[in-house]
Enzyme design. Structure first.
Site, PDB file in Angstrom:
ATOM      1  N   ASN A   7      17.734   5.489 -12.583  1.00  0.00           N
ATOM      2  CA  ASN A   7      17.710   6.509 -13.687  1.00  0.00           C
ATOM      3  C   ASN A   7      17.515   8.027 -12.798  1.00  0.00           C
ATOM      4  OD1 ASN A   7      17.544   8.355 -15.857  1.00  0.00           O
ATOM      5  ND2 ASN A   7      15.519   7.283 -16.582  1.00  0.00           N
ATOM      6  N   LYS A   9      17.457  10.911 -14.258  1.00  0.00           N
ATOM      7  CA  LYS A   9      17.032  12.185 -15.089  1.00  0.00           C
ATOM      8  C   LYS A   9      17.692  13.444 -14.770  1.00  0.00           C
ATOM      9  CE  LYS A   9      12.746   9.208 -15.336  1.00  0.00           C
ATOM     10  NZ  LYS A   9      11.230   9.027 -15.756  1.00  0.00           N
ATOM     11  N   HIS A  96      15.417   5.878 -23.858  1.00  0.00           N
ATOM     12  CA  HIS A  96      14.383   6.275 -23.123  1.00  0.00           C
ATOM     13  C   HIS A  96      13.083   7.095 -23.719  1.00  0.00           C
ATOM     14  CE1 HIS A  96      12.236   7.903 -19.656  1.00  0.00           C
ATOM     15  NE2 HIS A  96      12.889   6.809 -19.038  1.00  0.00           N
ATOM     16  N   GLU A 165       9.655  -0.621 -20.598  1.00  0.00           N
ATOM     17  CA  GLU A 165       8.863   0.591 -19.872  1.00  0.00           C
ATOM     18  C   GLU A 165       7.538   0.934 -20.472  1.00  0.00           C
ATOM     19  OE1 GLU A 165      11.733   2.691 -17.057  1.00  0.00           O
ATOM     20  OE2 GLU A 165      12.145   3.558 -18.840  1.00  0.00           O
TER      21      GLU A 165
HETATM   22  P1  PGA Z   1       9.528   6.175 -12.726  1.00  0.00           P
HETATM   23  O1  PGA Z   1      10.396   6.316 -14.053  1.00  0.00           O
HETATM   24  O2  PGA Z   1      10.286   5.046 -12.056  1.00  0.00           O
HETATM   25  O3  PGA Z   1       9.438   7.321 -12.227  1.00  0.00           O
HETATM   26  O4  PGA Z   1       8.051   5.820 -13.114  1.00  0.00           O
HETATM   27  C1  PGA Z   1      11.093   5.282 -14.715  1.00  0.00           C
HETATM   28  C2  PGA Z   1      12.149   5.516 -15.916  1.00  0.00           C
HETATM   29  O5  PGA Z   1      11.521   6.746 -16.661  1.00  0.00           O
HETATM   30  O6  PGA Z   1      12.909   5.034 -16.205  1.00  0.00           O
END
Ligand code: PGA
Length: 247
Positions: A7, A9, A96, A165
């Site tokens: 992901n 972002k 999310h 998550e």
């Molecule tokens: P991270 O994010 O691996 O940077 O902790 C996970 C996510 O938000 O999908």
């Protein structure tokens, strides 16, 4: 089948495709390649070029969100599952915690899932408790509520992946203990089996997954894969996760 989902972002410009080309090259030579799928969710701006480039290759492309209406509407900045599908993407994240905290309600999320499935996008549905909920031992009731308020039995479970998550773990380097995580994943699968006639969709873990933490997670066989944020922006870090998982 395991899943390694990156992901991105708010990251990436057209030349960032080079990161994915390296990952694709690794996958081509990896002797474990038939055991897992790689999915990347770049920002909307890159969906079309990435989907086209990887069309007949092994990296699948998805969006990070979709709007809770079908086809076209008059909502500024909104992008529908129909529009996402039209540029070649195959998946979408829904729910999310970033978007839940920006106001996505269960009702909105349910409509996102409905329109994503209707437009033949597979859904990666994210759930997770925050720090306060965890401290007050509300994790299971929070997760159950997030699931039953959105996922309906009429949805095709083969087109749904659930990503657990814990919010306190996202981007923090903090991870659940092995026991704790195994218990939570089993609980989630139990709730899902009650909805989907004894068969649970795949359940992934996300939150500070990297080449190190994956060495701990790989012992939990009930985890069907990982949703990876920070470490998915570097081909080396992403490949390390896959390598260490199968080592
Ligand atoms: P991270 O994010 O691996 O940077 O902790 C996970 C996510 O938000 O999908």
């Amino acid at each position: 089948m395991k899943y390694f989902i990156g992901n991105w972002k708010m990251f990436g410009v057209p030349k960032s495709i080079n990161i994915l080309k390296k990952i694709n090259f690794f996958h081509l030579k990896d002797r474990n390649r038939n055991k897992y799928k790689i999915i990347i969710t770049p920002p909307y701006t890159l969906l079309e070029t990435f989907s086209k480039y990887f069309k007949n290759k092994k990296i699948l492309v998805g969006s990070q969100n979709c709007y809770q209406k079908d086809h076209f509407s008059s909502n500024t900045a909104a992008v529908s599952a129909y529009m996402i599908k039209s540029v070649g993407a195959k998946y979408t994240l829904v729910g999310h915690s970033d978007n839940r905290s920006e106001g996505d309600t269960n009702e909105m999320l349910k409509n996102k899932v409905i329109f994503a499935l209707k437009n033949n996008l597979k859904v990666i549905f994210c759930i997770g408790e925050n720090k306060i909920e965890k401290r007050s031992k509300k994790t299971f009731s929070v997760l159950k509520n997030q699931i039953i308020k959105v996922l309906e039995k009429k949805f095709n479970k083969d087109n749904i992946i659930v990503a657990y998550e814990p919010i306190w773990s996202i981007g923090t380097g903090k991870i659940p203990t092995k026991n704790e995580l195994k218990k939570t994943i089993l609980r989630i699968k139990k709730i899902l089996k009650q909805i989907y006639k004894k068969k649970s969709p795949a359940v992934l873990y996300g939150g500070s997954v990297d080449g190190n933490s994956v060495k701990i997670f790989k012992d939990i066989r009930e985890i069907d894969g990982f949703l990876i944020g920070g470490a998915s922006k570097s081909s080396k870090k992403f490949i390390d996760i896959i390598k260490n998982y199968y080592r």
